[in-house]
Design a protein around this motif. Sequence first.
Motif, mmCIF file in Angstrom:
data_model
loop_
_atom_site.group_PDB
_atom_site.id
_atom_site.type_symbol
_atom_site.label_atom_id
_atom_site.label_comp_id
_atom_site.label_asym_id
_atom_site.label_seq_id
_atom_site.Cartn_x
_atom_site.Cartn_y
_atom_site.Cartn_z
ATOM 1 N N HIS A 39 37.330 38.740 60.693
ATOM 2 C CA HIS A 39 38.011 38.853 62.102
ATOM 3 C C HIS A 39 38.638 40.142 62.182
ATOM 4 C CE1 HIS A 39 37.420 34.326 61.632
ATOM 5 N NE2 HIS A 39 37.206 34.604 62.855
ATOM 6 N N PRO A 40 37.879 41.345 62.079
ATOM 7 C CA PRO A 40 38.435 42.429 62.018
ATOM 8 C C PRO A 40 39.628 43.211 63.016
ATOM 9 C CG PRO A 40 36.138 43.041 62.406
ATOM 10 C CD PRO A 40 36.442 41.479 62.233
ATOM 11 N N ASP A 41 39.456 42.401 64.213
ATOM 12 C CA ASP A 41 39.997 42.923 65.407
ATOM 13 C C ASP A 41 41.318 42.107 65.273
ATOM 14 O OD1 ASP A 41 38.109 44.753 66.415
ATOM 15 O OD2 ASP A 41 37.167 43.267 67.279
ATOM 16 N N TRP A 42 41.650 40.905 64.837
ATOM 17 C CA TRP A 42 42.847 40.342 64.610
ATOM 18 C C TRP A 42 43.664 40.428 63.344
ATOM 19 C CZ3 TRP A 42 39.858 35.132 65.985
ATOM 20 C CH2 TRP A 42 39.380 35.060 67.633
ATOM 21 N N GLY A 43 44.760 40.089 63.798
ATOM 22 C CA GLY A 43 45.677 40.181 62.539
ATOM 23 C C GLY A 43 45.477 39.217 61.329
ATOM 24 N N SER A 44 46.148 39.167 60.454
ATOM 25 C CA SER A 44 45.947 37.930 59.296
ATOM 26 C C SER A 44 47.543 37.528 58.821
ATOM 27 C CB SER A 44 45.299 38.594 58.128
ATOM 28 O OG SER A 44 46.015 39.690 57.528
ATOM 29 N N VAL A 45 47.227 36.337 58.123
ATOM 30 C CA VAL A 45 48.481 35.808 57.373
ATOM 31 C C VAL A 45 48.025 35.450 55.868
ATOM 32 C CG1 VAL A 45 47.656 33.674 58.318
ATOM 33 C CG2 VAL A 45 49.932 33.684 57.491
ATOM 34 N N SER A 46 49.197 35.916 55.121
ATOM 35 C CA SER A 46 48.727 35.752 53.652
ATOM 36 C C SER A 46 49.987 34.677 53.042
ATOM 37 C CB SER A 46 49.139 37.244 53.015
ATOM 38 O OG SER A 46 48.011 38.146 53.570
ATOM 39 N N SER A 47 49.648 33.787 52.356
ATOM 40 C CA SER A 47 50.390 33.204 51.477
ATOM 41 C C SER A 47 50.471 33.292 50.041
ATOM 42 C CB SER A 47 49.976 31.564 51.704
ATOM 43 O OG SER A 47 50.673 30.615 50.917
ATOM 44 N N PHE A 48 51.725 33.304 49.566
ATOM 45 C CA PHE A 48 51.908 33.669 47.830
ATOM 46 C C PHE A 48 52.834 32.511 47.506
ATOM 47 C CE2 PHE A 48 51.337 37.591 50.480
ATOM 48 C CZ PHE A 48 50.469 38.368 49.526
ATOM 49 N N SER A 49 52.322 32.178 46.145
ATOM 50 C CA SER A 49 53.566 31.308 45.493
ATOM 51 C C SER A 49 54.411 32.134 44.876
ATOM 52 C CB SER A 49 52.868 30.355 44.542
ATOM 53 O OG SER A 49 52.376 31.117 43.594
ATOM 54 N N ILE A 50 55.795 31.828 44.706
ATOM 55 C CA ILE A 50 56.943 32.379 44.220
ATOM 56 C C ILE A 50 57.151 31.719 42.522
ATOM 57 C CG2 ILE A 50 59.175 32.992 44.290
ATOM 58 C CD1 ILE A 50 58.776 32.723 47.241
ATOM 59 N N ASN A 51 56.972 32.563 41.582
ATOM 60 C CA ASN A 51 57.529 32.156 40.192
ATOM 61 C C ASN A 51 58.961 31.916 40.361
ATOM 62 O OD1 ASN A 51 58.579 32.649 37.359
ATOM 63 N ND2 ASN A 51 56.222 32.589 36.937
ATOM 64 N N LYS A 52 59.453 30.827 39.663
ATOM 65 C CA LYS A 52 60.694 30.227 39.871
ATOM 66 C C LYS A 52 61.725 31.166 38.747
ATOM 67 C CE LYS A 52 63.688 26.305 39.642
ATOM 68 N NZ LYS A 52 63.591 24.613 39.491
ATOM 69 N N GLY A 53 60.949 31.596 37.588
ATOM 70 C CA GLY A 53 61.497 32.210 36.929
ATOM 71 C C GLY A 53 61.904 33.484 37.081
ATOM 72 N N ASN A 54 60.906 34.339 37.312
ATOM 73 C CA ASN A 54 61.003 35.876 37.757
ATOM 74 C C ASN A 54 60.797 36.442 39.048
ATOM 75 O OD1 ASN A 54 58.222 35.568 38.106
ATOM 76 N ND2 ASN A 54 57.933 36.307 35.932
ATOM 77 N N GLY A 55 60.565 35.446 39.896
ATOM 78 C CA GLY A 55 60.413 35.746 41.247
ATOM 79 C C GLY A 55 59.304 36.312 41.697
ATOM 80 N N GLN A 56 58.290 36.653 40.747
ATOM 81 C CA GLN A 56 57.086 37.334 41.218
ATOM 82 C C GLN A 56 56.173 36.422 41.894
ATOM 83 O OE1 GLN A 56 54.979 39.685 38.345
ATOM 84 N NE2 GLN A 56 56.932 40.563 37.511
ATOM 85 N N LEU A 57 55.029 37.181 42.954
ATOM 86 C CA LEU A 57 54.389 36.526 43.682
ATOM 87 C C LEU A 57 52.944 36.129 43.207
ATOM 88 C CD1 LEU A 57 55.399 38.231 47.337
ATOM 89 C CD2 LEU A 57 56.358 36.231 46.090
ATOM 90 N N THR A 58 52.120 35.234 43.570
ATOM 91 C CA THR A 58 51.059 34.974 43.136
ATOM 92 C C THR A 58 50.134 34.696 44.595
ATOM 93 O OG1 THR A 58 51.414 34.043 40.865
ATOM 94 C CG2 THR A 58 49.304 33.744 41.832
ATOM 95 N N TYR A 59 48.935 35.578 44.777
ATOM 96 C CA TYR A 59 48.334 35.347 45.943
ATOM 97 C C TYR A 59 47.671 34.092 45.883
ATOM 98 C CZ TYR A 59 43.947 35.716 48.779
ATOM 99 O OH TYR A 59 43.059 35.333 49.694
ATOM 100 N N LEU A 60 47.679 33.345 47.038
ATOM 101 C CA LEU A 60 47.070 32.119 47.233
ATOM 102 C C LEU A 60 45.862 32.220 48.363
ATOM 103 C CD1 LEU A 60 50.180 29.582 47.630
ATOM 104 C CD2 LEU A 60 48.465 30.016 45.626
ATOM 105 N N ASN A 61 46.132 32.623 49.605
ATOM 106 C CA ASN A 61 45.080 32.936 50.567
ATOM 107 C C ASN A 61 45.347 33.968 51.578
ATOM 108 O OD1 ASN A 61 46.570 30.634 51.940
ATOM 109 N ND2 ASN A 61 44.965 30.118 53.067
ATOM 110 N N ASN A 62 44.468 34.225 52.119
ATOM 111 C CA ASN A 62 44.423 35.123 53.490
ATOM 112 C C ASN A 62 43.731 34.427 54.551
ATOM 113 O OD1 ASN A 62 46.242 37.347 52.618
ATOM 114 N ND2 ASN A 62 44.324 38.493 51.616
ATOM 115 N N ILE A 63 44.092 34.327 55.667
ATOM 116 C CA ILE A 63 43.416 33.737 56.790
ATOM 117 C C ILE A 63 43.853 34.464 58.167
ATOM 118 C CG2 ILE A 63 43.131 31.556 55.957
ATOM 119 C CD1 ILE A 63 44.759 30.672 58.041
ATOM 120 N N SER A 64 42.620 34.658 59.081
ATOM 121 C CA SER A 64 43.140 35.280 60.283
ATOM 122 C C SER A 64 44.014 34.711 61.126
ATOM 123 C CB SER A 64 41.693 35.158 61.181
ATOM 124 O OG SER A 64 42.053 35.636 62.403
ATOM 125 N N SER A 65 44.940 35.604 61.848
ATOM 126 C CA SER A 65 46.119 34.978 62.423
ATOM 127 C C SER A 65 45.536 34.370 64.060
ATOM 128 C CB SER A 65 47.094 35.912 62.632
ATOM 129 O OG SER A 65 46.756 36.802 63.384
#
Length: 327
Positions: A39-65
């Motif tokens: 869906h190149p003409d639309w934006g997108s939304v991304s989800s990340f999990s957050i590591n409780k210890g160091n706060g770093q992000l791990t990618y989960l998924n991207n979908i069209s907005s």
Amino acid sequence: QQSFELLQTTSPPQSPSYISLRPDGQYLISTNRGGLESHPDWGSVSSFSINKGNGQLTYLNNISSFGVSPCHVAVDDEQDWLYISHYGGGSLSVFPIEADGKVGNLADSVQHTGSSVNQNRQKAPHVHSIQAVPKTDYFLTADLGIDQVKVYRMNNSRAVEEFAINSEPGSGPRHFTQSANNRFLYIAEELTSTVSVHTLDLEQNKTEQIQRISTLPDSFTDNNTVADIHLSPNGKFLYVSNRGHNSLAIFAVDEEDGTLTPKGHQSTQGETPRNFMIDPQGEFVLVANQNTDNIVFLARDQQTGQLTPTGNELSVPSPVCLILKSD
């Protein structure tokens, strides 16, 4: 003395425009103006999990907005629904949030229609921000293009419009915030550099504007647009960012009738403060100056609401949204 240290840089689709934490603090959601190959003409939304210890992000998924130029995202306090507003296309989208933190398939989409009096900015709807109302199944959207804040209610998986709050023609409502008891609504009006104050009764579908006040000093006559707006954690002060005057306007809040009293301005030590945040204890404010690539740390006096530069800042390219994750 506060200090900053870069821990991680992630790469969602192009031009992330707003981020939000899920209320449990375990996941971060990003809206992105860049789309997906499907869906190149639309934006997108991304989800990340957050590591409780160091706060770093791990990618989960991207979908069209499923809309053009998403610019704001919110999660309800039950963590069931994700709401996204689209500035470019004038629509909103609703998604379920899965148990594993991923964003689920589109549940509903609503297209706004209409225009208003400012022919440069209001020829079409522009849904600029969206927020869930805590402890209810309501959510609100500010549409800069049609001078309205619309009130929706989730009915099963559908977004049903209940009523609309009208702003002054040409004012351009951008962002808004609500008092803790949901009695008062404060709307940052981008095009006129004003804040309008409204009573709000969601159960009766009733609202009334009780005040409209400038965010600028009388002596300032150059161009300005307001951007972000936040109440202090105790609800006694309201802050609004001015892009042009490059300041935070400070207001005292009357806790009985909700009205505002000006208490001055604080320079943001940079240009174009598009976004800012107040820490949950109300001790400091971080301001993102988009055009000078700096995030500024301001100390906050909890009794007077006044802000003081600390000289501490962080260099970040074009910062547009700040979220603090506290343990």
